[in-house]
Design an enzyme around this catalytic site. Structure first.
Site, PDB file in Angstrom:
ATOM      1  N   LYS A  22      11.881  -2.889  -5.344  1.00 59.12           N
ATOM      2  CA  LYS A  22      11.015  -4.005  -4.943  1.00 59.12           C
ATOM      3  C   LYS A  22       9.643  -3.889  -5.602  1.00 59.12           C
ATOM      4  CE  LYS A  22       8.678  -3.620  -0.934  1.00 59.12           C
ATOM      5  NZ  LYS A  22       7.223  -3.794  -0.971  1.00 59.12           N
ATOM      6  N   ASN A  23       9.053  -2.683  -5.547  1.00 59.18           N
ATOM      7  CA  ASN A  23       7.673  -2.551  -6.021  1.00 59.18           C
ATOM      8  C   ASN A  23       7.540  -2.522  -7.545  1.00 59.18           C
ATOM      9  OD1 ASN A  23       6.827  -2.676  -3.425  1.00 59.18           O
ATOM     10  ND2 ASN A  23       6.439  -0.477  -3.187  1.00 59.18           N
ATOM     11  N   ARG A  92       1.083  -9.414   0.907  1.00 60.22           N
ATOM     12  CA  ARG A  92      -0.159  -9.015   0.245  1.00 60.22           C
ATOM     13  C   ARG A  92       0.005  -8.870  -1.266  1.00 60.22           C
ATOM     14  NH1 ARG A  92      -3.969  -7.184   3.281  1.00 60.22           N
ATOM     15  NH2 ARG A  92      -4.897  -6.104   1.531  1.00 60.22           N
ATOM     16  N   CYS A 116      -3.634  -6.065   7.549  1.00 53.88           N
ATOM     17  CA  CYS A 116      -2.304  -5.520   7.282  1.00 53.88           C
ATOM     18  C   CYS A 116      -1.988  -4.476   8.338  1.00 53.88           C
ATOM     19  CB  CYS A 116      -2.298  -4.887   5.897  1.00 53.88           C
ATOM     20  SG  CYS A 116      -0.780  -4.014   5.535  1.00 53.88           S
ATOM     21  N   ARG A 121      -6.566  -2.139   3.518  1.00 56.41           N
ATOM     22  CA  ARG A 121      -6.076  -2.507   2.192  1.00 56.41           C
ATOM     23  C   ARG A 121      -6.963  -3.524   1.463  1.00 56.41           C
ATOM     24  NH1 ARG A 121       0.304  -3.167   2.363  1.00 56.41           N
ATOM     25  NH2 ARG A 121       0.071  -2.580   0.196  1.00 56.41           N
ATOM     26  N   PRO A 122      -8.193  -3.133   1.157  1.00 53.71           N
ATOM     27  CA  PRO A 122      -9.086  -4.048   0.436  1.00 53.71           C
ATOM     28  C   PRO A 122      -8.613  -4.258  -1.010  1.00 53.71           C
ATOM     29  CG  PRO A 122     -10.082  -1.873   0.608  1.00 53.71           C
ATOM     30  CD  PRO A 122      -8.806  -1.818   1.410  1.00 53.71           C
ATOM     31  N   ILE A 123      -9.166  -5.277  -1.681  1.00 54.98           N
ATOM     32  CA  ILE A 123      -8.835  -5.500  -3.100  1.00 54.98           C
ATOM     33  C   ILE A 123     -10.096  -5.422  -3.959  1.00 54.98           C
ATOM     34  CG2 ILE A 123      -6.718  -6.829  -2.738  1.00 54.98           C
ATOM     35  CD1 ILE A 123      -8.579  -9.344  -3.309  1.00 54.98           C
ATOM     36  N   ASP A 124     -11.117  -4.737  -3.414  1.00 52.17           N
ATOM     37  CA  ASP A 124     -12.397  -4.653  -4.129  1.00 52.17           C
ATOM     38  C   ASP A 124     -12.254  -4.075  -5.541  1.00 52.17           C
ATOM     39  OD1 ASP A 124     -11.695  -2.321  -2.572  1.00 52.17           O
ATOM     40  OD2 ASP A 124     -13.610  -1.445  -3.159  1.00 52.17           O
ATOM     41  N   LEU A 125     -11.350  -3.114  -5.713  1.00 53.77           N
ATOM     42  CA  LEU A 125     -11.226  -2.476  -7.031  1.00 53.77           C
ATOM     43  C   LEU A 125     -10.637  -3.436  -8.063  1.00 53.77           C
ATOM     44  CD1 LEU A 125      -9.936   1.028  -5.833  1.00 53.77           C
ATOM     45  CD2 LEU A 125     -12.276   0.389  -6.455  1.00 53.77           C
ATOM     46  N   ASP A 307       5.103   5.949   1.104  1.00 51.84           N
ATOM     47  CA  ASP A 307       6.229   5.085   1.493  1.00 51.84           C
ATOM     48  C   ASP A 307       7.431   5.869   2.025  1.00 51.84           C
ATOM     49  OD1 ASP A 307       4.700   2.953   0.770  1.00 51.84           O
ATOM     50  OD2 ASP A 307       5.727   2.544  -1.117  1.00 51.84           O
ATOM     51  N   LEU A 329      -3.213   8.025   2.508  1.00 50.35           N
ATOM     52  CA  LEU A 329      -3.479   6.766   1.795  1.00 50.35           C
ATOM     53  C   LEU A 329      -3.877   5.609   2.706  1.00 50.35           C
ATOM     54  CD1 LEU A 329      -1.695   8.343  -0.448  1.00 50.35           C
ATOM     55  CD2 LEU A 329      -1.880   6.130  -1.522  1.00 50.35           C
ATOM     56  N   ARG A 399      12.111  -7.294   4.277  1.00 53.63           N
ATOM     57  CA  ARG A 399      11.167  -7.499   3.171  1.00 53.63           C
ATOM     58  C   ARG A 399      11.469  -6.576   2.002  1.00 53.63           C
ATOM     59  NH1 ARG A 399       5.055  -7.881   4.826  1.00 53.63           N
ATOM     60  NH2 ARG A 399       5.098  -7.993   2.563  1.00 53.63           N
TER      61      ARG A 399
HETATM   62  C1  EPZ Z   1       1.373  -0.209  -3.329  1.00 52.26           C
HETATM   63  O1  EPZ Z   1       0.451  -0.894  -2.499  1.00 52.26           O
HETATM   64  C2  EPZ Z   1       2.741  -0.455  -2.772  1.00 52.26           C
HETATM   65  N1  EPZ Z   1       3.010  -1.887  -2.775  1.00 52.26           N
HETATM   66  C3  EPZ Z   1       2.831   0.114  -1.359  1.00 52.26           C
HETATM   67  O2  EPZ Z   1       4.153  -0.042  -0.907  1.00 52.26           O
HETATM   68  C4  EPZ Z   1       2.491   1.599  -1.382  1.00 52.26           C
HETATM   69  O3  EPZ Z   1       2.450   2.095  -0.080  1.00 52.26           O
HETATM   70  C5  EPZ Z   1       1.118   1.808  -2.048  1.00 52.26           C
HETATM   71  O4  EPZ Z   1       1.094   1.178  -3.355  1.00 52.26           O
HETATM   72  C6  EPZ Z   1       0.765   3.255  -2.237  1.00 52.26           C
HETATM   73  O5  EPZ Z   1       1.754   3.891  -2.989  1.00 52.26           O
HETATM   74  C7  EPZ Z   1       3.447  -2.459  -3.889  1.00 52.26           C
HETATM   75  O6  EPZ Z   1       3.645  -1.823  -4.911  1.00 52.26           O
HETATM   76  C8  EPZ Z   1       3.722  -3.909  -3.835  1.00 52.26           C
HETATM   77  P1  EPZ Z   1      -2.919   0.883  -3.448  1.00 52.26           P
HETATM   78  P2  EPZ Z   1      -1.038  -1.150  -3.005  1.00 52.26           P
HETATM   79  O7  EPZ Z   1      -3.782  -0.193  -4.008  1.00 52.26           O
HETATM   80  O8  EPZ Z   1      -1.034  -1.284  -4.460  1.00 52.26           O
HETATM   81  C9  EPZ Z   1      -7.122   1.714  -1.426  1.00 52.26           C
HETATM   82  C10 EPZ Z   1       5.844  -0.575   0.649  1.00 52.26           C
HETATM   83  O9  EPZ Z   1       6.161  -0.104   1.768  1.00 52.26           O
HETATM   84  N2  EPZ Z   1      -7.634   0.557  -2.197  1.00 52.26           N
HETATM   85  O10 EPZ Z   1      -2.339   1.862  -4.386  1.00 52.26           O
HETATM   86  O11 EPZ Z   1      -1.592  -2.237  -2.182  1.00 52.26           O
HETATM   87  C11 EPZ Z   1      -6.100   1.304  -0.379  1.00 52.26           C
HETATM   88  O12 EPZ Z   1      -6.700   0.818   0.797  1.00 52.26           O
HETATM   89  C12 EPZ Z   1       4.402  -0.800   0.283  1.00 52.26           C
HETATM   90  O13 EPZ Z   1       6.680  -0.924  -0.199  1.00 52.26           O
HETATM   91  C13 EPZ Z   1      -8.965   0.220  -2.122  1.00 52.26           C
HETATM   92  O14 EPZ Z   1      -9.757   0.852  -1.412  1.00 52.26           O
HETATM   93  O15 EPZ Z   1      -1.729   0.200  -2.620  1.00 52.26           O
HETATM   94  C14 EPZ Z   1      -5.333   2.583  -0.186  1.00 52.26           C
HETATM   95  O16 EPZ Z   1      -6.027   3.440   0.666  1.00 52.26           O
HETATM   96  C15 EPZ Z   1       3.457  -0.721   1.419  1.00 52.26           C
HETATM   97  N3  EPZ Z   1      -9.412  -0.856  -2.845  1.00 52.26           N
HETATM   98  C16 EPZ Z   1      -5.346   3.197  -1.594  1.00 52.26           C
HETATM   99  O17 EPZ Z   1      -6.425   2.575  -2.286  1.00 52.26           O
HETATM  100  C17 EPZ Z   1      -8.585  -1.578  -3.657  1.00 52.26           C
HETATM  101  O18 EPZ Z   1      -9.058  -2.529  -4.290  1.00 52.26           O
HETATM  102  C18 EPZ Z   1      -4.064   2.974  -2.385  1.00 52.26           C
HETATM  103  O19 EPZ Z   1      -3.694   1.599  -2.295  1.00 52.26           O
HETATM  104  C19 EPZ Z   1      -7.231  -1.222  -3.735  1.00 52.26           C
HETATM  105  C20 EPZ Z   1      -6.777  -0.137  -2.992  1.00 52.26           C
END
Ligand code: EPZ
Length: 420
Positions: A22-23, A92, A116, A121-125, A307, A329, A399
């Site tokens: 999926k991912n 998301r 969530c 799970r911010p998207i600031d980065l 995960d 995480l 999902r």
């Molecule tokens: C991906 O989510 C996966 N989703 C998640 O899988 C997985 O748990 C996660 O990576 C970690 O491996 C998909 O690939 C669709 P991150 P993602 O951005 O990309 C912080 C599942 O069960 N962060 O790597 O959203 C964040 O809050 C799902 O299949 C910021 O602070 O995760 C977290 O603490 C759930 N700012 C860390 O970074 C940002 O702009 C890692 O999150 C982005 C992230």
């Protein structure tokens, strides 16, 4: 709404075929926005999140319909550039269209994903990196409004934290940008690697694939030709079924799987007593009759994946001793704990650390799925609980797990999907 009824049993046996990841599928579907041709994708998993993203693209003017063997995604006639709240709120990962839409059209609007279940799970980065590439970003009325009328420009981006979808978004944005974008502290997950490999094979030169430093040579606005590709096996689905083998003490063989993507998971299962036979695309688990306790810290790939945390927590309830599981995480990814406690598990939570005292004799009751991986942990626990367990709200499971109950039924589980 559907629920699962599971009768706890002693053992399973047989073979499970692993679906596409999926991912990996989600960014690769979003990537089709960069194509000048209609793109053929094989081995997409039949799960709700994939349908959601295809629907989002359809709303933007794409032509696509899910087909298990091969899905054709044609974004060549895309007209809309607004990803609306009604879809983004359900998934998301919809944020993955931000980079490709912006780099192709020079503007787009994507609803901000809301709260969530597993954390903020911010998207600031993602946004900061796009700004560094020359985009103007405004947040208005719940939408990210992004514009870069003269295109995005390559630059050096240093991610403060490793982000999977953040890396994917910026790789896609950089693919059509002017010049070279260097991402430092990039995610190295196999799903990010496949995105880079497909783009590279489509004429976007990418250096450092699989490392923490990626250099993406943009095409300066030119759309790319993407040949047919096949989605890599789902390492989290595979890990979940390995845990099913371990918890029920059953030998299970997984096919269509890549053991190289499961290094940390297999290593932890070995520490807990299991052994494995591994071939190019199969893994057979030979479980131990005594499950040893474990220490786990979730981290980015190649370390132990968040995960898989919930599934190992369920497994630890059957270990003969005290296991310590730390979630690094996501700040709220322990909602399965209270449901496991309802089954009789002995778990204490202290912030981001769960202490699991095994072995507990679990007994079936009604429990509730709270997020995708939490749901599969509950299924694992129900497989070894005495009597009948009913797992409600399994739309979370749908999902991301392709026909979970059919696959488990195929190896002897007593599991039924019923309507509330
Ligand atoms: C991906 O989510 C996966 N989703 C998640 O899988 C997985 O748990 C996660 O990576 C970690 O491996 C998909 O690939 C669709 P991150 P993602 O951005 O990309 C912080 C599942 O069960 N962060 O790597 O959203 C964040 O809050 C799902 O299949 C910021 O602070 O995760 C977290 O603490 C759930 N700012 C860390 O970074 C940002 O702009 C890692 O999150 C982005 C992230």
């Amino acid at each position: 709404m559907d629920y699962l009824k599971i009768q706890g049993i002693k053992s399973l046996s047989g073979t499970i075929k692993i679906s596409g990841a999926k991912n990996a599928s989600l960014p690769l579907i979003a990537m089709t926005i960069l194509a000048k041709n209609s793109v053929s994708i094989k081995n997409l998993p039949n799960v709700a999140d994939i349908k959601t993203l295809l629907k989002l693209l359809t709303n933007l003017g794409a032509n696509c319909e899910f087909q298990k063997i091969k899905t054709i995604v044609d974004t060549t006639q895309l007209t809309e550039t607004k990803a609306t709240y009604d879809i983004v709120k359900t998934m998301r990962a919809s944020i993955l269209v931000l980079g490709p839409l912006l780099t192709r059209f020079g503007h787009c609007e994507v609803s901000l994903p809301g709260g969530c279940a597993i954390g903020q799970r911010p998207i600031d980065l993602h946004l900061k990196a796009l700004e560094q590439m020359g985009a103007t970003i405004d947040i208005k009325s719940g939408y990210v409004q992004a514009s870069a009328p003269n295109g995005l420009k390559g630059c050096e981006i240093i991610f403060d934290k490793i982000t999977v979808t953040g890396t994917a978004n910026i790789v896609m944005a950089a693919a059509l940008a002017k010049g070279v974008t260097t991402i430092i502290n990039a995610a190295r997950e196999p799903e990010v690697v496949q995105l880079c490999e497909v783009l590279h094979a489509s004429g976007v030169k990418i250096e450092g694939i699989g490392t923490a430093v990626l250099a993406i040579h943009g095409t300066h606005g030119k759309l790319i030709h993407i040949d047919e590709f096949s989605i890599i096996p789902d390492r989290i689905e595979a890990g979940t079924y390995l845990c099913a083998g371990a918890i029920t003490k059953s030998e299970l063989k997984l096919t269509n799987v890549n053991a190289k993507h499961l290094g940390a998971v297999i290593a932890k299962l070995e520490e807990m007593g299991s052994s494995f036979t591994i071939t190019k695309n199969t893994i057979t688990i030979h479980p131990s009759q005594i499950i040893k306790p474990i220490k786990i810290v979730t981290q980015e790939y190649p370390a132990f994946p968040t995960d898989m945390q919930a599934q190992f927590l369920a497994l630890a309830t059957q270990a003969n001793g005290v296991s310590i599981i730390e979630e690094r995480l996501f700040e709220n990814r322990f909602m399965h704990v209270s449901e496991l406690q309802r089954l009789g598990a002995n778990i204490s939570l202290n912030g981001s650390v769960a202490t699991v005292s095994g072995q507990s004799q679990l007994s079936g009751t009604d429990i509730m799925a709270t997020d995708l991986r939490a749901s599969s942990a509950l299924v694992l626990a129900a497989l070894v609980a005495d009597g009948e367990t009913k797992i409600h709200r399994i739309y979370h499971l749908d999902r991301g797990y392709d026909q979970l109950e059919k696959k488990l039924e195929g190896v002897g589980a007593k599991i039924e999907r019923l309507k509330e």
